[in-house]
Design a protein around this motif. Structure first.
Motif, PDB file in Angstrom:
ATOM      1  N   HIS A  35      44.047  42.067  35.117  1.00  0.00           N
ATOM      2  CA  HIS A  35      44.163  41.712  36.536  1.00  0.00           C
ATOM      3  C   HIS A  35      44.263  40.196  36.682  1.00  0.00           C
ATOM      4  N   LEU A  60      40.344  50.495  40.492  1.00  0.00           N
ATOM      5  CA  LEU A  60      39.065  50.463  39.778  1.00  0.00           C
ATOM      6  C   LEU A  60      38.368  51.819  39.808  1.00  0.00           C
ATOM      7  N   HIS A  72      38.867  47.628  32.760  1.00  0.00           N
ATOM      8  CA  HIS A  72      39.533  46.585  33.532  1.00  0.00           C
ATOM      9  C   HIS A  72      39.020  45.202  33.128  1.00  0.00           C
ATOM     10  N   TYR A  80      34.829  44.055  37.643  1.00  0.00           N
ATOM     11  CA  TYR A  80      35.583  44.407  36.447  1.00  0.00           C
ATOM     12  C   TYR A  80      34.653  44.660  35.268  1.00  0.00           C
TER      13      TYR A  80
END
Length: 700
Positions: free
Chosen positions: A300, A311, A318, A339
């Motif tokens: 990201h 998410l 992530h 994340y």
């Protein structure tokens, strides 16, 4: 100055609107009097003006739409006034000639609405639940788009098809012969009917794309065949694509099968040239197709409102990689704790998150360096560039790259307003300086003072160039640059015909070349060489276009002057001298403490009195007090040079992919009953311990 340039355009727009209303007024008055010459001229001129504006300045007419005076209303009014005028003109038979014309006009508008309804149906069938690029999607029955005039330009279509109608009716008014009106209406009816029928052919099976269910089934199969492992997820506005584009070269080199996941349809064409497959999921429901794919992790480069949606996919890990690091608060956003991991360049960012206390745990931070900085050449000592006009000294090339004023307009964000002119004046006063000025493209977008200062700085540079002289490259240099530009444009941009829609672009941007990145790198290098060779070596340059990129300017410069921004962090990879303007009002000590990236550079005050001494230290490295500090700060900001950043990045990719695999295995085992769920485990433990809390004992 910008407002002065806009003034003639605004005057022209206002004049066009006033002319349109004047023609309507003339049409009404001349129809009631009646005055045939004025009536015919006003009716014809009104339609011609409306049509011309529709093609040349549709934004102006959109203003009329906001007050419900859109194209349909204007043309209806124009046609009704023509019919009123025909009733008032002597010699036109109200029953024998006027009535058929009214019926013909009614039929024309009925066909117009039928054609518009057909256009809506066609657009819906050509709007798929996903958009792809660099993927062979021909199995979806992709076809060329229908003519834009029929499918997507209702106003243009109405006005264009009305031209024969208005011509015929005004001819009837002038000659009092209804035949001309009949011919005009007949021509318009044929055009409208023919357009509607032709548009309807796109609903036939051969031209109609597959249904949404078939498209998603095809996507599932493609994902199963391609087996992606690493994706870059991006969502944002039209001007934010650069945040994703800066990671394209790194994404193409990751270990695994890369993929780019987008959320906005327009963003598909905003992503720069790449061979990495691109899929856009406009709706969150379709995006969950990724849950059943082999995708293990997502990168990201930016936080966006739609990030929270992806998410929610539990099978994917992530990592937040950001789109640049600096000492600004935006580089340690609290959203980063959402994340699984936060990937940063070096220890400085780790410390930044710790000091910010935004909820990001140290164990979730991974240092990967900045793989994009590989093209930046390292420091090689005193300037070795071109000589001055007398060939007595080497020119010192200085890159002044200030940032913009930011959304809050804080005077400490950009040096352009308070220090920019003083910095440039000090540099231009030195005959042995060649200045490269590359302001941030958003300069002046928030604070008009920044825009005005930027214009004054560019004027100073142009005026300084008039005082310089020397040999200039011949016409062959400009020809070479033009040739290299065409070659690079051919590789990096895709040109579509005006009528092309998403399906047609998907068809044209199908299977990737496979060697595009290497070809682009080679073409870019050749273009940059031709670009710099097309200018005199002694001439100051103002660089406001996307090309040459900031890294290409880095390689030309001996010294950087900038503000607190990611430009400084990236420049430090070269270990060349730099200076930062302090327009925050803070003392130098507080400024260095508050912004670690400036600690190994010279601090310039708004008056820029330190410019001569700064230039002296660049030309004589023995006077440079920050050589060792820059090397130390470089490692602190960007991490070690060995192993290379790309290697560390790929190591982080593999590690996070392994975590995703481990979790997937655990979940599959749990679903299969091999590992009890937490509730089942607690129930089994309660049964084993018995009512008194003691487990069953076995004695031999």
């Amino acid at each position: 100055m910008p407002s002065a340039r806009l003034a003639p355009r605004r005057i022209a727009q206002l004049s066009a609107l006033l002319a349109m209303f004047a023609l309507f007024t003339a049409q009404i008055v001349s129809a009631l009097l009646p005055n045939v010459p004025v009536f015919v001229a006003a009716s014809a001129a009104g339609l011609v003006l409306d049509t011309a504006l529709q093609y040349r300045d549709p934004g102006l007419l959109a203003v009329l739409g906001k007050i419900r005076l859109d194209t349909l209303v204007r043309q209806l009014l124009r046609d009704m006034l023509i019919l009123v005028g025909l009733l008032r003109i002597e010699g036109v038979d109200p029953e024998g000639e006027h009535a058929p014309l009214v019926l013909g006009l009614w039929a024309f508008y009925a066909l117009h609405f039928a054609c518009q309804g057909m256009a809506v149906l066609v657009r819906r069938t050509r709007t798929l639940p996903i958009v792809t690029r660099n993927i062979d999607a021909s199995a979806l029955r992709l076809t060329a788009a229908p003519p834009r005039l029929l499918a997507r330009r209702q106003a243009h279509r109405l006005l264009t098809f009305s031209l024969p109608t208005t011509a015929g009716l005004t001819a009837t008014a002038a000659t009092k012969d209804g035949l001309w009106g009949g011919i005009g209406l007949g021509t318009a009816l044929v055009l409208a009917l023919g357009g509607t029928v032709y548009l309807a052919t796109w609903l036939l099976p051969k031209k109609r794309a597959k249904s949404d269910q078939q498209v998603m089934a095809w996507l599932d199969q493609w994902l199963a065949d391609y087996r992606p492992t690493v994706a870059m997820y991006f969502s944002g506005g039209a001007t934010s694509a650069y945040q994703a584009n800066m990671w394209l070269s790194t994404l193409s080199k990751v270990d695994g099968k890369p993929l780019i996941v987008l959320r906005e349809r327009f963003m598909v064409q905003k992503i720069d040239a790449t061979d990495v497959p691109i899929i856009c999921f406009p709706k969150v429901s379709t995006m969950f197709s990724l849950e059943n794919s082999t995708l293990q992790m997502m990168l990201h480069p930016a936080n966006a409102a739609k990030t929270s949606q992806v998410l929610r996919i539990p099978t994917i890990k992530h990592a937040f990689i950001n789109h640049g690091e600096s000492d600004k608060l935006s580089s340690c956003n609290p959203y980063a704790k959402a994340y699984d991991e936060v990937w940063v360049a070096g220890p400085a960012a780790r410390e930044r998150y710790a000091l910010a206390e935004v909820g990001v745990e140290d164990k979730d931070i991974v240092e990967v360096g900045r793989p994009q900085l590989a093209p930046i050449r390292p420091y090689s000592g005193a300037p070795t560039g071109p000589r001055d006009a007398d060939a007595s000294q080497r020119l010192t090339t200085v890159l002044y790259a200030p940032t913009w004023e930011g959304w809050d307009g804080n005077p400490g964000n950009t040096s352009v307003v308070l220090a920019g002119e003083n910095i440039v004046r000090g540099l231009l006063a030195d005959d042995n300086v060649r200045l490269l000025y590359k302001p941030h493209p958003m300069t002046g977008s928030v604070d008009p003072r920044a825009g005005a200062a930027n214009q004054r700085i560019m004027a100073m540079i142009r005026e300084a160039n008039t005082r310089r002289s020397g040999s200039r490259p011949g016409p062959e240099a400009a020809a070479e640059l033009a040739r290299r530009t065409v070659a690079l444009d051919k590789l990096t941009s895709t040109h579509f015909r005006d009528s092309a829609d998403e399906l047609e672009r998907m068809l044209l941007q199908g299977a990737p070349r496979g060697d595009r990145e290497a070809a682009i790198t080679e073409a870019t290098t050749a273009w940059e060489k031709a670009y710099w060779a097309s200018f005199p070596e002694w001439e100051h340059q103002i660089i406001t276009d996307a090309r040459p990129a900031i890294f290409a300017c880095f390689n030309q410069a001996d010294l950087l002057i900038s503000d607190v921004s990611s430009v400084v962090s990236d420049w430090l990879s070269s270990e060349k001298p730099y200076a930062v303007a302090n327009t925050s009002g803070m003392t130098e000590e507080a400024f260095r403490t508050g912004f670690p990236t400036v600690s190994a550079g010279v601090i310039l005050t708004p008056s820029a009195e330190g410019v001569p001494a700064l230039l002296e230290s660049v030309r004589h490295p023995e006077k440079d007090q920050f050589t060792a500090a820059r090397a130390e700060l470089k490692e602190h900001l960007l991490g070690p040079s060995d192993p290379p950043s790309l290697v560390r990045f790929n190591n982080a990719v593999r590690a996070l992919c392994e975590k995703a695999d481990d979790r997937r295995v655990r979940m599959e085992s749990r679903l299969a009953g091999e590992i009890p769920s937490p509730r089942e485990a607690s129930e089994e433990m309660a049964e084993d311990t018995g009512p008194n809390g003691a487990g069953d004992s076995v004695t031999a």
